[in-house]
Design an enzyme around this catalytic site. Sequence first.
Site, mmCIF file in Angstrom:
data_model
loop_
_atom_site.group_PDB
_atom_site.id
_atom_site.type_symbol
_atom_site.label_atom_id
_atom_site.label_comp_id
_atom_site.label_asym_id
_atom_site.label_seq_id
_atom_site.Cartn_x
_atom_site.Cartn_y
_atom_site.Cartn_z
ATOM 1 N N LYS A 43 76.673 11.789 11.148
ATOM 2 C CA LYS A 43 75.658 11.232 10.356
ATOM 3 C C LYS A 43 74.795 12.215 9.927
ATOM 4 O O LYS A 43 74.485 13.240 10.079
ATOM 5 C CB LYS A 43 74.625 10.148 11.207
ATOM 6 C CG LYS A 43 75.552 9.044 11.752
ATOM 7 C CD LYS A 43 74.616 7.721 12.380
ATOM 8 C CE LYS A 43 75.291 6.551 13.182
ATOM 9 N NZ LYS A 43 74.616 5.673 13.744
ATOM 10 N N TYR A 85 78.959 -1.304 7.347
ATOM 11 C CA TYR A 85 78.239 -2.094 8.321
ATOM 12 C C TYR A 85 77.995 -3.652 8.249
ATOM 13 O O TYR A 85 77.234 -4.231 8.466
ATOM 14 C CB TYR A 85 76.963 -1.500 8.352
ATOM 15 C CG TYR A 85 76.883 -0.087 9.300
ATOM 16 C CD1 TYR A 85 77.085 0.209 10.377
ATOM 17 C CD2 TYR A 85 76.195 1.093 8.282
ATOM 18 C CE1 TYR A 85 76.967 1.317 11.188
ATOM 19 C CE2 TYR A 85 76.140 2.365 9.110
ATOM 20 C CZ TYR A 85 76.476 2.246 10.411
ATOM 21 O OH TYR A 85 76.213 3.471 11.289
ATOM 22 N N ASN A 89 70.917 8.612 15.639
ATOM 23 C CA ASN A 89 71.887 8.702 16.792
ATOM 24 C C ASN A 89 73.049 9.667 16.708
ATOM 25 O O ASN A 89 73.964 9.667 17.229
ATOM 26 C CB ASN A 89 72.051 7.497 17.687
ATOM 27 C CG ASN A 89 72.788 6.461 16.833
ATOM 28 O OD1 ASN A 89 73.349 6.888 15.558
ATOM 29 N ND2 ASN A 89 73.204 5.623 17.299
ATOM 30 N N HIS A 133 78.627 7.984 14.509
ATOM 31 C CA HIS A 133 79.204 6.503 14.510
ATOM 32 C C HIS A 133 80.376 6.669 14.975
ATOM 33 O O HIS A 133 81.253 7.104 14.631
ATOM 34 C CB HIS A 133 79.205 5.977 13.030
ATOM 35 C CG HIS A 133 79.919 4.742 13.154
ATOM 36 N ND1 HIS A 133 79.408 3.361 13.634
ATOM 37 C CD2 HIS A 133 81.388 4.449 12.864
ATOM 38 C CE1 HIS A 133 80.451 2.628 13.524
ATOM 39 N NE2 HIS A 133 81.781 3.323 13.264
ATOM 40 N N GLU A 188 87.867 0.438 9.465
ATOM 41 C CA GLU A 188 86.786 1.540 8.758
ATOM 42 C C GLU A 188 87.895 2.569 8.130
ATOM 43 O O GLU A 188 87.408 3.186 7.192
ATOM 44 C CB GLU A 188 86.147 2.042 10.016
ATOM 45 C CG GLU A 188 84.932 1.063 10.571
ATOM 46 C CD GLU A 188 84.419 1.306 11.711
ATOM 47 O OE1 GLU A 188 84.673 2.418 12.332
ATOM 48 O OE2 GLU A 188 83.521 0.603 12.216
HETATM 49 P P1 CMP Z 1 76.183 2.792 14.768
HETATM 50 O O1 CMP Z 1 77.276 3.158 16.014
HETATM 51 O O2 CMP Z 1 76.395 3.511 13.801
HETATM 52 O O3 CMP Z 1 76.383 1.413 14.743
HETATM 53 C C1 CMP Z 1 75.155 0.628 14.134
HETATM 54 C C2 CMP Z 1 74.186 1.496 13.917
HETATM 55 O O4 CMP Z 1 72.856 0.790 13.864
HETATM 56 C C3 CMP Z 1 73.858 2.262 15.298
HETATM 57 O O5 CMP Z 1 74.975 3.196 15.596
HETATM 58 C C4 CMP Z 1 72.374 2.851 15.222
HETATM 59 O O6 CMP Z 1 72.244 3.882 14.230
HETATM 60 C C5 CMP Z 1 71.588 1.676 14.424
HETATM 61 N N1 CMP Z 1 70.977 0.700 15.516
HETATM 62 C C6 CMP Z 1 71.666 -0.157 16.223
HETATM 63 N N2 CMP Z 1 70.882 -0.742 16.712
HETATM 64 C C7 CMP Z 1 69.692 -0.528 16.489
HETATM 65 C C8 CMP Z 1 68.381 -0.998 16.713
HETATM 66 N N3 CMP Z 1 68.130 -1.834 17.567
HETATM 67 N N4 CMP Z 1 67.290 -0.294 16.077
HETATM 68 C C9 CMP Z 1 67.475 0.890 15.264
HETATM 69 N N5 CMP Z 1 68.665 1.173 14.673
HETATM 70 C C10 CMP Z 1 69.822 0.644 15.376
#
Ligand code: CMP
Length: 136
Positions: A10, A50, A113, A116, A127
């Site tokens: 990311k 998403y 984080n 993905h 995807e």
């Molecule tokens: P990802 O695995 O890319 O899938 C969905 C993304 O949404 C997740 O990683 C985080 O980056 C984001 N995400 C999921 N839950 C939350 C949350 N409660 N608050 C903020 N961001 C979130």
Amino acid sequence: MSERTLVLIKPDAVRRGLVGEILGRFERKGLTLAAMVLRTMDGELADRHYDEHVDKSFYPPLKQFMTGGPLVAVVLCGDDAVAVVRALTGSTDGRKAAAGTVRGDLSLSNRENLVHASDSPESAERELKIWFPDLA
Ligand code: CMP
């Protein structure tokens, strides 16, 4: 069984110079690279990728973050690649993710984080079509 999975390294990881660190963990595990591109998501791509999250309250800031800079999209292959990559990635919230995982070692955020990773073989196929439509 050999599988393919999609990983997005990311924008926070690119900004922090962690692409090599993260990719290296997957490569050292034994997964192989099938495709890779540096790309900045636009809003339309974010909404497609998403799809299941677009109505959630966390989506607007997630979209802003994910479209805010370049990311690296990667196709990884190997035995049970989907589950193996998810295990190496760790749980969503970096503050709670287990030590030894990418997020557990390198992220302090629920949103930023770093990675993905497709959550099932079906998601991976969906995807992969979005990100690498020409991949055989
Ligand atoms: P990802 O695995 O890319 O899938 C969905 C993304 O949404 C997740 O990683 C985080 O980056 C984001 N995400 C999921 N839950 C939350 C949350 N409660 N608050 C903020 N961001 C979130």
